[in-house]
Design an enzyme around this catalytic site. Sequence first.
Site, short mmCIF file in Angstrom:
data_model
loop_
_atom_site.label_atom_id
_atom_site.label_comp_id
_atom_site.label_asym_id
_atom_site.label_seq_id
_atom_site.Cartn_x
_atom_site.Cartn_y
_atom_site.Cartn_z
CE LYS A 336 7.06 5.30 6.65
NZ LYS A 336 5.90 4.42 6.72
CB SER A 337 7.82 1.55 0.82
OG SER A 337 6.78 2.38 1.23
N GLY A 409 1.99 0.62 10.11
CA GLY A 409 0.94 -0.09 9.38
C GLY A 409 1.54 -1.01 8.33
NE ARG A 437 -2.78 3.36 9.97
CZ ARG A 437 -1.71 3.46 9.21
NH1 ARG A 437 -0.51 3.46 9.75
NH2 ARG A 437 -1.83 3.55 7.90
CD GLN A 485 0.42 0.01 4.64
OE1 GLN A 485 -0.58 -0.26 5.30
NE2 GLN A 485 1.27 0.95 4.99
CG ASP A 631 2.53 7.75 2.43
OD1 ASP A 631 1.38 7.51 2.85
OD2 ASP A 631 3.40 6.87 2.28
NE ARG A 662 -0.70 11.04 7.42
CZ ARG A 662 0.22 10.22 6.93
NH1 ARG A 662 0.19 9.88 5.66
NH2 ARG A 662 1.17 9.75 7.72
NE ARG A 708 4.16 9.78 5.27
CZ ARG A 708 5.38 9.30 5.05
NH1 ARG A 708 6.43 10.10 5.05
NH2 ARG A 708 5.55 8.00 4.86
C1 S3P Z 1 2.93 1.78 1.98
C2 S3P Z 1 1.71 1.93 1.36
C3 S3P Z 1 0.80 3.05 1.62
C4 S3P Z 1 1.53 4.20 2.28
C5 S3P Z 1 2.41 3.74 3.43
C6 S3P Z 1 3.45 2.78 2.94
C7 S3P Z 1 3.76 0.61 1.66
O1 S3P Z 1 -0.23 2.61 2.48
O2 S3P Z 1 0.58 5.14 2.76
O3 S3P Z 1 3.05 4.84 4.04
O4 S3P Z 1 4.94 0.60 2.01
O5 S3P Z 1 3.23 -0.33 1.05
P1 S3P Z 1 -1.60 1.95 1.93
O6 S3P Z 1 -1.25 0.68 1.31
O7 S3P Z 1 -2.44 1.78 3.15
O8 S3P Z 1 -2.16 2.96 1.00
#
Ligand code: S3P
Length: 753
Positions: A336-337, A409, A437, A485, A631, A662, A708
């Site tokens: 996903k990232s 997010g 959020r 993020q 995650d 969570r 999740r």
């Molecule tokens: C992500 C960073 C993480 C992770 C999210 C994806 C990313 O979040 O929990 O599912 O793709 O950069 P945080 O940066 O809030 O920890």
Amino acid sequence: MSETDLILENVLFEKVAFIGLGLIGSSLARVLRAKGLARQIVASTRSQSTLDQALTLGVIDAGFSNPVDAVIDADLIVLAMPVGATEVVLRAIAKHIKPDAIITDVGSTKGNVLQAAINVFGETLPSGFVPAHPIAGAEKSGVMAGKVDLFRHHKVIVTPLDSTSSDALAKVTQMWKAAGADVMQMTVADHDEILAHTSHLPHLLAFNLVEQLASRADNLDIFRFAAGGFRDFTRIAASDPQMWHDIFLANKKAILAAIDGFTSQLDHLKTLIENDDSTPLIGTLTRAQAARTHFTHMIEKTPYLEAVMNNSTTPQQFIVQPGGSMTGTLTIPGDKSVSHRSIMLGALAEGTTHVTGFLEGEDALATLQAFRDMGVVITDPKNGEVTIHGVGLHGLKPPQGALYMGNSGTTTRLLSGILAAQAFDTVLTGDPSLTKRPMERIAKPLRLMGAKIQTTGEKGTPPISISGGQALEGIDYLLPMASAQVKSGILLAALWSKGKTTVTEPEPTRDHTERMLKAFGYAVDVQGNKVTVEGGGKLTATNIQVPADISSAAFFMVAAAITPNANVVLRQVGINPTRTGVIEILKQMGANISLENEAMAGGEPVADIRIQASKLKGIHIPEDQVPLAIDEFPALFIAAACAEGQTVLTGAAELRVKESDRIQVMADGLHILGVDCTPTPDGMIIEGKGNQGAVFGSGTIESHHDHRIAMSFSIAGLRASGEITIIGTETVATSFPNFTVLAQQAGLTIKVQ
Ligand code: S3P
């Protein structure tokens, strides 16, 4: 209470007079009668047979040929005749209506109804005058075609005027609600403009196309071979020509503007075809194709894939049967990232980027749609392949409306960085989970860079409003929390900022942004926990291979570890060292897990992960592993419940601000299933129930819009003694659209309802 008492309690009007009693009027009269909203219903129409039929049906108590006779003493007058007759009728009845009578209508255009009223009453309109438009119809017309449920689940637009009294508005609204309608309010001008585009223009085009084809010399062949496309497009050309003639003339100004818009868009498409201009042509078509589901999704705040897959908005649930096996070789969907970042950097690059292994999940699709909304041409993902026609760092166009982030997010925080540096203003909105959020964590550093950004939700939450046209400056920023993020949002803003931007993280977090920037030819300097990027460079298109998502693979790792005789191979999963906390933690718990066929794919390390049934033991999870497995804790909590002894997690307060809290949501679910655990402010203590036999009881779990959570409690079924029902599972499609298919394939019995 007797039936008569019940009816009398509902009375809204003593006497209602309908002028005209066709499909709409007679259906409303049926509603008034069925719901007991009026003590007496009368009507006037020019046709004696209509009156006779209405009397026989019991829809009215008395009928008249002259409207004046009908409106005497009426406290509601419904103008239900063709809109063209409004002025004549109002002029006739004006002197005979009660001073406090409510007058409403059912016409498809509102400006001309208002004008007719002004012509009759002058600028001081009666306070009881409330124009309205029920958007409902049927193939048939006339009094006999009327139906009591014609308006159920249909929209009725009420267009109150400055002169309209609140009492009249309330009563008309109440009446339409009693008909089962969804009542909306707008101004007369907005009504006519919106309807010109959404209803009048499509009807005009349907009539026009049929006429164009009918007047050709080969018209018989055309109609003989006309297939579904022609039939679907022109179905509405079978509507009443007189009515549409009246509507087109009545709403002339707005329709002419809509025709102009249509003509210029058509000219644009014509030019693209003439010039073989393939990229903008596919861009226009893909945007249009996506727009229909996208806007429904946005309005109803429902997931994309759910709407696409089963065309419904009913909440979905998983029903998991106890026991099962876990075997086989599985291909997990794309990361996903990495998928998010491939669209973002591909869009901002110069040239065309091809992506393979793209995750066709909700969240990544939200990113894709946002860039389409900003004018980037992106082909529809098919079998994980997407082509992005980059527009360069200065090529994004202002979107027409708010950008919809769905549940994501990552999209929101990374895009905030990109949008803070654009020349135009933007607003970011999302679904109910996203709306809770925290967004100040990205807004604050961006403000330090010179951005104008506001979190307009209650607690620093979305919607986010960003004012464009700000010159950004590089900053040196120490992240207060370990967040990839936030780090990425700042690094992306840095691409447009003057000078260098350095982000220092308290602990290493996933570094996909840094790796991918380098893959697009952008210099990134990484020194320990410090990442530095200098503004003013450019991104050059490249091809991206997205590895399988270790976060999705984690559910099958845990599933195999807790299931007797399990043996699973997960093919070519991303094992970026900033993501492998789950492997390390499971190993420390005693899991039987190994890596095979290690390789590099698109700048990211990958490997086949083999995992077999394991004797797990409880551990104190090392805090340095927390950001590397952030995650995966919902799944790891399930593993901990199936371990021998206690598992303690600390230093994981971030889990409280993910798609759900969570820590709390998992603790609630574990309690329901009979596991002893204690949530703490920054983690959880779980008393493992051992390696053998059933660990979980049966029960119903609420997933709180968190994919999740839903998947974690699904795999718990493998060690349950009874059925587990998980409610609200549609968000699973955000990260793992084929989760249930793979789970079934591996040996879990899971049904989607
Ligand atoms: C992500 C960073 C993480 C992770 C999210 C994806 C990313 O979040 O929990 O599912 O793709 O950069 P945080 O940066 O809030 O920890």
